[in-house]
Write an enzyme that holds these catalytic residues in place. Structure first.
Site, mmCIF file in Angstrom:
data_model
loop_
_atom_site.group_PDB
_atom_site.id
_atom_site.type_symbol
_atom_site.label_atom_id
_atom_site.label_comp_id
_atom_site.label_asym_id
_atom_site.label_seq_id
_atom_site.Cartn_x
_atom_site.Cartn_y
_atom_site.Cartn_z
ATOM 1 N N ASN A 234 36.463 26.379 0.756
ATOM 2 C CA ASN A 234 35.197 25.835 0.258
ATOM 3 C C ASN A 234 34.812 26.692 -0.945
ATOM 4 O O ASN A 234 34.325 27.799 -0.781
ATOM 5 C CB ASN A 234 34.135 25.925 1.362
ATOM 6 C CG ASN A 234 32.743 25.573 0.853
ATOM 7 O OD1 ASN A 234 32.592 25.017 -0.238
ATOM 8 N ND2 ASN A 234 31.725 25.885 1.641
ATOM 9 N N LYS B 94 32.536 26.275 -3.090
ATOM 10 C CA LYS B 94 31.085 26.288 -3.403
ATOM 11 C C LYS B 94 30.873 26.105 -4.907
ATOM 12 O O LYS B 94 31.670 25.434 -5.554
ATOM 13 C CB LYS B 94 30.443 27.571 -2.871
ATOM 14 C CG LYS B 94 30.795 27.821 -1.397
ATOM 15 C CD LYS B 94 29.964 28.874 -0.742
ATOM 16 C CE LYS B 94 30.374 29.000 0.716
ATOM 17 N NZ LYS B 94 29.569 29.949 1.465
ATOM 18 N N HIS C 261 26.921 21.388 5.352
ATOM 19 C CA HIS C 261 27.038 22.843 5.196
ATOM 20 C C HIS C 261 25.651 23.474 5.273
ATOM 21 O O HIS C 261 24.674 22.888 4.799
ATOM 22 C CB HIS C 261 27.710 23.178 3.854
ATOM 23 C CG HIS C 261 28.091 24.618 3.779
ATOM 24 N ND1 HIS C 261 27.185 25.596 3.462
ATOM 25 C CD2 HIS C 261 29.266 25.248 4.011
ATOM 26 C CE1 HIS C 261 27.798 26.778 3.507
ATOM 27 N NE2 HIS C 261 29.058 26.587 3.837
ATOM 28 N N GLU D 182 24.258 25.680 3.625
ATOM 29 C CA GLU D 182 23.587 25.847 2.326
ATOM 30 C C GLU D 182 22.935 24.534 1.882
ATOM 31 O O GLU D 182 21.885 24.533 1.241
ATOM 32 C CB GLU D 182 24.591 26.366 1.280
ATOM 33 C CG GLU D 182 24.945 27.824 1.536
ATOM 34 C CD GLU D 182 26.345 28.233 1.128
ATOM 35 O OE1 GLU D 182 26.995 27.513 0.350
ATOM 36 O OE2 GLU D 182 26.807 29.288 1.619
ATOM 37 N N GLU E 189 30.052 27.297 11.782
ATOM 38 C CA GLU E 189 29.784 28.359 10.829
ATOM 39 C C GLU E 189 28.452 29.017 11.150
ATOM 40 O O GLU E 189 27.390 28.509 10.741
ATOM 41 C CB GLU E 189 29.726 27.786 9.409
ATOM 42 C CG GLU E 189 31.003 27.112 8.967
ATOM 43 C CD GLU E 189 31.144 27.122 7.450
ATOM 44 O OE1 GLU E 189 32.118 27.684 6.956
ATOM 45 O OE2 GLU E 189 30.248 26.583 6.765
ATOM 46 N N GLY F 35 29.184 34.510 4.053
ATOM 47 C CA GLY F 35 29.021 35.311 2.844
ATOM 48 C C GLY F 35 28.424 36.686 3.076
ATOM 49 O O GLY F 35 28.014 37.357 2.138
ATOM 50 N N SER G 197 32.774 34.510 6.663
ATOM 51 C CA SER G 197 33.440 35.786 6.373
ATOM 52 C C SER G 197 34.818 35.897 7.021
ATOM 53 O O SER G 197 35.225 36.967 7.487
ATOM 54 C CB SER G 197 32.552 36.968 6.776
ATOM 55 O OG SER G 197 31.345 36.944 6.030
HETATM 56 P P1 PGA Z 1 32.373 32.634 3.538
HETATM 57 O O1 PGA Z 1 31.812 31.145 3.518
HETATM 58 O O2 PGA Z 1 33.814 32.570 3.955
HETATM 59 O O3 PGA Z 1 32.202 33.137 2.118
HETATM 60 O O4 PGA Z 1 31.539 33.406 4.501
HETATM 61 C C1 PGA Z 1 32.229 30.197 4.465
HETATM 62 C C2 PGA Z 1 31.520 28.888 4.217
HETATM 63 O O5 PGA Z 1 30.326 28.906 3.882
HETATM 64 O O6 PGA Z 1 32.126 27.814 4.334
#
Ligand code: PGA
Length: 251
Positions: A9, A11, A96, A98, A168, A174, A214
């Site tokens: 992903n 982003k 997601h 976000e 998630e 992140g 992460s």
């Molecule tokens: P990350 O993000 O691996 O940077 O923690 C995962 C995601 O939001 O899909």
């Protein structure tokens, strides 16, 4: 048998040129190995068609990170599921955290998006997960159960079986703070259980449930070794071909 999947992903990262370069690198790297899982990259809308031109989709799947909740019309700035499909992409991340957090996406909107994605032969990678407070006050299982019930339980068993789920935990995205292997397994087994009660054992056993938050080469093998963890949705570590491949090769 359910599929093992590692999906990136990206982003809102990479310019078009950087993104095409990264996609080419991942595509090249995949020629040298026999991955034990499906590999997918989900990229910004602007990158979909050009990335499609430089990858071999029999080895590297392509997806968007979102799609609109309408199929066409006067919705300035939105990108619809038919538009995504017309680029050659076959996956779309939906729900997601976000998008839920910064763009106000609700279960109702997501229900519509999932339907539009499926109507356009896109495979939704549907994200669910609790925030830190819900983890700490012990409501995390209920929160995730509600997210699944509200957005997805209107689907027929046939349509539900086309989904990929991604657990998630928001506190792990992140932040560098990964869920432990056991925390992931607990939730994934719980999700399978929730699905079994609604759709039966066959559907629950066959759906792929990815872990995200992460995930990196150093912790992927432990997570993926858990019986109900079928792969990962990878943010930060998918922006570098070598670290992304490190996760793919964790299987
Ligand atoms: P990350 O993000 O691996 O940077 O923690 C995962 C995601 O939001 O899909």
């Amino acid at each position: 048998m359910r599929k093992k999947i590692v999906a990136g992903n990206w982003k809102m990262n990479t310019t078009l040129q950087e993104g095409v370069g990264l996609a080419k690198d991942v595509n090249e790297a995949l020629k040298k190995v026999q991955p034990k899982c499906d590999v997918v990259i989900c990229v910004p809308f602007t990158h979909l068609a050009p990335v499609n031109d430089v990858i071999d989709q029999s080895k590297l799947g392509l997806g968007a990170e979102n799609c609109a909740d309408h199929d066409k019309g006067a919705y300035t700035g939105e990108v619809s599921a038919p538009m995504v499909a017309s680029t050659g992409a076959t996956y779309v991340i939906l729900g997601h955290s976000e998008r839920r957090q910064y763009y106000g996406e609700t279960s109702d909107t997501l229900k519509t998006k999932v339907n539009l994605a499926l109507q356009n032969n896109l495979t939704p990678i549907f994200c669910i997960g609790e925030v830190l407070e819900q983890r700490e006050n012990g409501t995390y299982l209920d929160v995730v159960k509600s997210q699944i019930e509200e957005a997805l339980f209107g689907l027929s068993a046939d349509d539900f079986s086309k989904l990929i789920l991604a657990y998630e935990p928001v506190w792990a995205i992140g932040t560098g703070k990964t869920a432990t292997d056991d925390q992931a397994q607990e939730m994934h087994a719980f999700i399978r259980d929730v699905i079994e009660k609604q759709y039966g054992k066959k559907v629950s056993e066959n759906i792929s449930i990815l872990y995200g938050g992460s995930c990196k080469p150093s912790n992927a093998a432990g997570l993926f070794a858990k019986p109900d963890v079928d792969g990962g949705l990878i943010g930060g570590a998918s922006l570098d071909a070598e670290s992304f491949m490190g996760i793919v090769n964790a299987f």
